[in-house]
Design an enzyme around this catalytic site. Structure first.
Site, mmCIF file in Angstrom:
data_model
loop_
_atom_site.group_PDB
_atom_site.id
_atom_site.type_symbol
_atom_site.label_atom_id
_atom_site.label_comp_id
_atom_site.label_asym_id
_atom_site.label_seq_id
_atom_site.Cartn_x
_atom_site.Cartn_y
_atom_site.Cartn_z
ATOM 1 N N GLY A 1 0.874 -1.079 -0.044
ATOM 2 C CA GLY A 1 0.075 -0.058 0.109
ATOM 3 C C GLY A 1 0.912 1.131 0.127
ATOM 4 C CD GLN B 1 3.469 5.595 2.843
ATOM 5 O OE1 GLN B 1 2.494 5.309 2.239
ATOM 6 N NE2 GLN B 1 4.341 4.972 3.298
ATOM 7 C CB CYS C 1 5.255 1.988 7.677
ATOM 8 S SG CYS C 1 4.968 3.551 6.876
ATOM 9 C CG LEU C 2 6.585 0.929 1.894
ATOM 10 C CD1 LEU C 2 5.948 1.284 0.164
ATOM 11 C CD2 LEU C 2 8.027 0.054 1.512
ATOM 12 C CG HIS D 1 -0.538 1.017 7.436
ATOM 13 N ND1 HIS D 1 0.458 0.769 8.525
ATOM 14 C CD2 HIS D 1 0.303 1.911 6.631
ATOM 15 C CE1 HIS D 1 1.701 1.247 8.131
ATOM 16 N NE2 HIS D 1 1.339 2.022 6.795
ATOM 17 C CD GLU D 2 -1.596 2.296 3.051
ATOM 18 O OE1 GLU D 2 -0.779 3.578 3.072
ATOM 19 O OE2 GLU D 2 -0.744 1.366 3.033
ATOM 20 C CG HIS E 1 0.552 6.742 5.783
ATOM 21 N ND1 HIS E 1 1.589 7.205 6.304
ATOM 22 C CD2 HIS E 1 0.807 5.336 5.480
ATOM 23 C CE1 HIS E 1 2.546 6.094 6.357
ATOM 24 N NE2 HIS E 1 1.920 4.985 5.786
HETATM 25 O O1 GNR Z 1 4.185 -2.807 2.763
HETATM 26 C C1 GNR Z 1 3.461 -2.449 3.622
HETATM 27 N N1 GNR Z 1 3.092 -3.674 4.411
HETATM 28 C C2 GNR Z 1 2.098 -3.508 5.342
HETATM 29 C C3 GNR Z 1 2.375 -4.625 6.299
HETATM 30 C C4 GNR Z 1 1.619 -4.690 7.451
HETATM 31 C C5 GNR Z 1 0.684 -3.746 7.808
HETATM 32 C C6 GNR Z 1 0.651 -2.516 6.788
HETATM 33 C C7 GNR Z 1 1.331 -2.649 5.786
HETATM 34 S S1 GNR Z 1 1.359 -1.191 4.556
HETATM 35 C C8 GNR Z 1 3.219 -1.122 4.051
HETATM 36 C C9 GNR Z 1 3.315 -0.167 3.078
HETATM 37 C C10 GNR Z 1 3.198 1.189 3.676
HETATM 38 O O2 GNR Z 1 3.898 1.807 4.334
HETATM 39 N N2 GNR Z 1 1.972 1.901 3.477
HETATM 40 O O3 GNR Z 1 1.736 3.153 4.218
HETATM 41 NI NI NI Z 2 2.884 3.200 5.567
#
Ligand code: GNR
Ligand code: NI
Length: 174
Positions: free
Chosen positions: A46, A51, A96-97, A138-139, A142
């Site tokens: 995601g 980001q 998270c990236l 999670h997204e 952000h």
């Molecule tokens: O790649 C991602 N893997 C992930 C694993 C567990 C819970 C959430 C994520 S999202 C993350 C990519 C990211 O940072 N999206 O904002």
């Molecule tokens: Ni993230």
């Protein structure tokens, strides 16, 4: 299409509440294409526009990336809103990236219903559970300027952010 740079915490741009898009036009579709290119290149499932330093309420996801050899399944969300969430909470390990190489358990609603607009500016609703539910929450975080580390103990959070800050200093000095 263009590969964009992914911002890494601590970065003030990751803490800003993103602006609603309003109408989905070609410039938003182009932005989503850049986000997919960037997300796939980074092996993420995601990516939210903040980001890559774009303060708009736009998310792309592809959970099929988790399964090797599975065909891609790109998903696009504009101005997403959680319109219902289950009382049930479940823990899950998140990464998270923008918080590279750190992982922690986060508790989230087990199920959510999300209302959003798609790439054709049509309103959609989606019921989410499992990884889809975790990832969309999670997204959407952000878009509010919230990172998964904001859901863990302040001790763990400051440890992770201090390490990321130090890694940035070393990189800048190199
Ligand atoms: O790649 C991602 N893997 C992930 C694993 C567990 C819970 C959430 C994520 S999202 C993350 C990519 C990211 O940072 N999206 O904002
Ligand atoms: Ni993230």
């Amino acid at each position: 299409m263009a590969l964009r740079e992914i911002l890494v915490a601590p970065d003030p741009r990751l803490k800003i509440k993103a602006q609603p898009v309003g109408r989905v036009d070609q410039s938003i579709r182009d932005l989503m294409d850049d986000m997919f290119e960037t997300m796939y290149a980074a092996n993420g499932i995601g990516l939210a526009a903040p980001q890559i330093g774009v303060s708009k309420r736009v998310i792309v996801m592809d959970l099929a990336r988790e399964k090797e050899g599975a065909p891609p399944r790109p998903m696009r969300f504009v101005d997403p809103e959680i319109v219902w969430m289950s009382d049930e909470r479940v823990p899950g390990e998140e990464g998270c990236l923008s918080v590279p190489e750190h992982y922690a358990d986060v508790e989230r609603a087990a199920k959510v219903r999300v209302r959003y607009r798609d790439e054709n500016d049509e309103v959609q609703e989606l019921d989410c559970e499992g990884l889809l539910s975790v990832c969309i929450q999670h997204e959407i975080d952000h878009l509010e300027g919230t990172l998964f580390v904001d859901h863990i103990s302040s001790l763990k959070r400051s440890m992770i952010l201090r390490k990321l800050q130090k890694a940035k200093r070393i990189k800048a000095d190199a």
